[in-house]
Scaffold this motif. Structure first.
Motif, mmCIF file in Angstrom:
data_model
loop_
_atom_site.group_PDB
_atom_site.id
_atom_site.type_symbol
_atom_site.label_atom_id
_atom_site.label_comp_id
_atom_site.label_asym_id
_atom_site.label_seq_id
_atom_site.Cartn_x
_atom_site.Cartn_y
_atom_site.Cartn_z
ATOM 1 N N LYS A 102 6.687 1.300 -6.595
ATOM 2 C CA LYS A 102 8.098 1.607 -6.310
ATOM 3 C C LYS A 102 8.272 3.085 -5.973
ATOM 4 O O LYS A 102 8.926 3.442 -4.965
ATOM 5 N N TYR A 103 7.676 3.966 -6.771
ATOM 6 C CA TYR A 103 7.907 5.398 -6.578
ATOM 7 C C TYR A 103 7.112 5.940 -5.385
ATOM 8 O O TYR A 103 7.599 6.829 -4.665
ATOM 9 N N TYR A 104 5.894 5.435 -5.150
ATOM 10 C CA TYR A 104 5.168 5.845 -3.946
ATOM 11 C C TYR A 104 5.951 5.426 -2.688
ATOM 12 O O TYR A 104 5.982 6.158 -1.693
ATOM 13 N N GLU A 105 6.573 4.255 -2.722
ATOM 14 C CA GLU A 105 7.347 3.805 -1.572
ATOM 15 C C GLU A 105 8.567 4.702 -1.353
ATOM 16 O O GLU A 105 8.986 4.946 -0.207
ATOM 17 N N GLU A 106 9.162 5.210 -2.437
ATOM 18 C CA GLU A 106 10.268 6.157 -2.289
ATOM 19 C C GLU A 106 9.796 7.418 -1.575
ATOM 20 O O GLU A 106 10.491 7.947 -0.684
ATOM 21 N N VAL A 107 8.605 7.893 -1.953
ATOM 22 C CA VAL A 107 8.070 9.089 -1.303
ATOM 23 C C VAL A 107 7.769 8.797 0.166
ATOM 24 O O VAL A 107 8.101 9.584 1.061
ATOM 25 N N ALA A 108 7.117 7.653 0.438
ATOM 26 C CA ALA A 108 6.722 7.312 1.805
ATOM 27 C C ALA A 108 7.924 7.181 2.729
ATOM 28 O O ALA A 108 7.830 7.451 3.941
ATOM 29 N N ALA A 109 9.070 6.765 2.182
ATOM 30 C CA ALA A 109 10.266 6.562 3.007
ATOM 31 C C ALA A 109 11.051 7.855 3.224
ATOM 32 O O ALA A 109 11.997 7.876 4.028
ATOM 33 N N ASP A 110 10.694 8.913 2.536
ATOM 34 C CA ASP A 110 11.444 10.158 2.629
ATOM 35 C C ASP A 110 11.049 10.934 3.898
ATOM 36 O O ASP A 110 9.906 10.840 4.361
ATOM 37 N N ALA A 111 11.964 11.679 4.417
ATOM 38 C CA ALA A 111 11.707 12.457 5.629
ATOM 39 C C ALA A 111 10.625 13.507 5.413
ATOM 40 O O ALA A 111 9.975 13.953 6.368
ATOM 41 N N LYS A 112 10.439 13.932 4.180
ATOM 42 C CA LYS A 112 9.434 14.950 3.889
ATOM 43 C C LYS A 112 8.131 14.346 3.348
ATOM 44 O O LYS A 112 7.358 15.017 2.670
#
Length: 826
Positions: A102-112
């Motif tokens: 869940k949290y890796y996917e949040e990072v992957a979806a972020d513009a940065k």
């Protein structure tokens, strides 16, 4: 805060030097939640305090606390990408893979996301651990495309995980549908780890880490301890009050075949989380456990873990084998599998690293299935579904095969180990932390190992033997089929009015099949049932050509009419035929094929017996498929054996003794000596030039296989023939002479030679339940020795103590350690 994959691999319950450390989660949960609650409710700490606490927890590998600190930091600043990434890292290392995803996917979806180039790699990794192999494969390939050559370690790991995902996707197309899995209920499993299940009739022995204790000498929170429990008739498991230690972790029961000894593990904390283990055993008398006995060094090794025992069997030597795992130096990985032979009641050989199986990763939980000669174990070092997978490897006459992954549903994307299997291979147990197990932290889906029970359909293997006319290809009826298993047991079958017979055969064995028919040449074939994992029919086609006669020569001792093995049988077609010779040390039946209507002469000869001849025509007894010819050999002259050399191991019997007499019989020294064959080969060939190494190994092997074996067989044959003559009223004086290598002093060698002679005299006394002893008591048989005189060892026998290769392990030194029967007087 990013941490490499090696750390996550260490975070596995099975790895014994950290096996119980994972279970510290419970006190850590209590401690961490209290701390977090106090901090949160009091509002006395800043966001930086949580971040700092997480970093400190990561540094000491307390991933649970790091995860919880970062979770609060993420709740305070949900849009802080660095906190989200570090939370994903902590969740992964804590094995909370669902939340890590869940949290890796949040990072992957972020513009940065590009600020965290390893995100797709670790997201792929956790998806793989969750069994989402296609998603993992896609992400690993994206990582390779976008970040190739940025991190050599991750580049290499990406290739490995891509291979794993591809393999798993393919393997999941072949799930074993004949197997049913049952997740054992709360009578056995808890939210802590249960493992090491072993069934003994209606009792299930297993280990559990549900118990808490505290070291009163050290200021530490309560820590988990393992205990062995026993579940009777599927009832709730009870702690055995005798087998378990009151202050140490107790786990891993392993019974020997006789069920009169149990091996197990005792572990203690060496610091706040790390564990060190040793092997112990207790003898079982009248169903009661005896005192705990620690296994000696070097099985246990000070400062290192030795654990997970299992008692297997070596069919070649007829000895039980103690398998275990250890992190001692000299291994190939973190935990390696070792083994040693159990010699007698309380003796063990030196442990040997199972190099053929071990990898640079960890190998754990060995289990040897005696009925199929198969070793089961778990490793993360081979291609598998992810984490620890269970593998099997078969032993075929002393040769280990290639490890085979047991596949799904036994193996999962997480960790699977402690596999056991019933004798009939129809049921068993293993432990797994797969999804669906009882979680110590349900909201995180992390921890722990539960025991699973499985049943599977019986595996039945049969051989369908078909017989045909070799020239026409037509079915050939009324044939006789001989099936021999492992060169020993022969069964006879008839095709009757058909050309086929179906025979049930055993798995993990080798077979010879022979088809014959009167006035036809027999045909034969070989087949193996190794590596068969499902029911199967093996079809064997035999093609019999006409015009040959099957001659079965059987050899007997004339006086006793009993089969006489080891006879040299020579068959000659006369006139002008080429002699054909057969001789097998343990066989009294010899098969020959002869053209029809040929005059044949057979001769049987064996040392200590008079030769016997027999002439016949191959067309004799035409109504039988096989022509049986029997040779009866009369006992001959005992002097034919002389000199009869009988060999001994270095400084045996009575190592370092000054006694002139031996307390053992010769045959009690033979098997331990023969068991040293490979050691002698290794010791003698080591240090040789490459050109000499093979020749030296062959030379010492020939001594064991020829000189040593022949000496024993001829000695036993000698005593058997001697008994026949003594029964007729003859009297004998037998003279022995002892020899030693020149390694020790003359005085010591004199005592050693006398002990060797004494052991031979003891063998005479005990032969055939003491039949010769009564003649020795009456004086009809005297077994005595000749003086050593001034004999010296040959010059080519080394006396250099510093060069054991030549003075102990060489063929020359080995042949010098003997007793000879040198003279017989009637």
């Amino acid at each position: 805060m990013a941490t490499g994959t090696n750390e996550s691999l260490f975070h596995i319950l099975i790895r014994e030097h950290r096996i119980i450390a994972l279970q510290i989660m419970r006190p850590l949960i209590i401690t961490a939640f209290i701390s977090i609650t106090m901090l949160s409710s009091a509002h006395s700490q800043t966001l930086n305090a949580y971040v700092k606490g997480a970093k400190e927890a990561m540094a000491r590998k307390d991933y649970f606390s790091a995860y919880n600190f970062m979770r609060i930091a993420h709740e305070i600043e949900p849009n802080n990408l660095e906190h989200t990434y570090n939370l994903a890292e902590a969740a992964r290392l804590y094995s909370a893979f669902t939340n890590a995803e869940k949290y890796y996917e949040e990072v992957a979806a972020d513009a940065k996301a590009n600020d965290y180039p390893e995100t797709n790699f670790w997201l792929a990794y956790v998806k793989q651990r969750l069994g989402k192999y296609q998603d993992a494969l896609d992400l690993f390939q994206i990582y390779q495309t976008e970040h190739s050559k940025e991190n050599a370690t991750l580049d290499s790991l990406a290739e490995k995980h891509i291979a794993t995902s591809n393999w798993a996707i393919k393997e999941l197309e072949n799930i074993d549908t004949a197997m049913d899995l049952v997740h054992l209920g709360p009578e056995v499993n808890t939210t802590f780890s249960e493992f090491g299940a072993a069934q003994d009739t209606n009792l299930l022995y297993y280990s559990s880490l549900r118990f808490l204790g505290q070291d009163k000498q050290v200021s530490q929170p309560e820590r988990p301890y393992a205990k062995i429990l026993i579940s009777k008739d599927n009832a709730e498991g009870k702690v055995d009050s005798i087998l378990n230690d009151s202050t140490l972790s107790t786990a891993h029961t392993a019974f020997n075949a006789a069920k009169d000894r149990v091996f197990y593990t005792l572990c203690d904390y060496v610091n706040g989380s790390d564990i060190r283990c040793d092997l112990y055993y207790r003898d079982i008398v009248d169903g009661q456990f005896g005192l705990a006995q620690k296994l000696p060094e070097p099985i246990n090794m000070a400062g290192f873990t030795t654990t997970q025992p299992h008692v297997g069997y070596d069919a070649l030597s007829g000895r039980e084998v103690l398998y275990f795992t250890s992190d001692r130096p000299g291994g190939k990985g973190r935990l390696d599998i070792y083994y040693c032979y159990i010699v007698g009641k309380d003796n063990f050989t030196e442990p040997v690293n199972f190099e053929a199986l071990n990898t640079p990763s960890s190998e754990v939980s060995p289990f040897y299935h005696r009925q199929s000669n198969t070793l089961y174990y778990s490793t993360e070092g081979l291609l598998g579904f992810g984490g620890l997978d269970i593998y099997s490897v078969e032993n075929d006459n002393g040769v280990w095969g290639t490890p085979v992954d047991l596949g799904s549903p036994v193996n999962s994307s997480l960790d699977d180990a402690f596999y056991t299997l019933s004798d009939d291979e129809e049921e068993g147990y293993f432990s797994s932390n797969r999804l669906g197990s009882m979680y110590l932290s349900p909201e995180d889906e992390a921890c722990c190992f539960d025991i699973y029970y499985f049943t599977k359909e019986p595996i039945e293997v049969s051989a369908r033997v078909l017989t045909f006319h070799k020239l026409t290809g037509e079915p050939l009826n009324n044939c006789t089929v001989y099936l021999t298993e492992a060169g020993v047991n022969t069964e006879t079958y008839s095709t009757g009015d058909t050309n086929e017979v179906v025979i049930t055969v055993n798995r993990n064995s080798s077979y010879d099949v022979l088809g014959e028919k009167f006035e036809f040449t027999a045909d034969s074939a070989k087949f193996s049932t190794s590596q068969i994992k499902e029911s199967k029919e093996i079809v064997i086609k035999l093609y019999l050509a006409p015009a040959k006669r099957v001659i079965m020569v059987r050899t007997f001792e004339k006086r006793t009419r009993l089969p006489l093995p080891g006879v040299r049988v020579e068959l000659v077609e006369v006139p002008g035929g080429t002699p054909r010779v057969k001789q097998e040390p343990l066989s009294s039946r010899y098969l020959f094929l002869v053209d029809p209507n040929r005059d044949v002469q057979i001769t049987g000869s064996k040392k200590g017996y008079l030769p016997e001849k027999l002439a016949f025509n191959s067309n004799d007894n035409p109504g039988a498929d096989t022509l049986f010819e029997d040779l009866y050999l009369e006992i001959g002259n005992l002097n034919d054996f002389l000199p009869l050399a009988i060999y001994f191991n270095n400084d045996e019997p009575g190592r370092q003794s000054k006694s002139e007499t031996a307390t053992v019989r010769y045959l009690e020294t033979y098997e331990p000596y023969m068991a040293q064959r490979n050691t002698f080969i290794q010791k003698y060939s080591t240090g040789s030039t490459p050109e000499e190494k093979e020749a030296n190994a062959k030379a010492i092997a020939n001594f064991f296989d020829e000189d040593l074996v022949t000496g024993r067989r001829e000695f036993e044959s000698f005593m058997h023939i001697l008994e026949q003559y003594l029964k007729e009223g003859l009297t004998f004086t037998i003279y022995l002479k002892g020899y030693t290598s020149p390694l020790a002093s003359a005085a010591y060698n004199l005592s050693l030679g006398n002990r060797r002679i004494s052991s031979i005299q003891n063998e005479f006394k005990s032969f055939s339940d003491g039949i010769l002893w009564k003649y020795m008591e009456s004086g009809d048989l005297v077994v005595t020795q000749k003086s050593f005189g001034e004999d010296a060892a040959p010059l080519n026998v080394s006396d250099d103590r510093k060069n054991a290769r030549k003075s102990i392990y060489s063929p020359e030194a080995s042949r010098e350690r003997r007793v000879e029967i040198i003279e017989i007087q009637k």
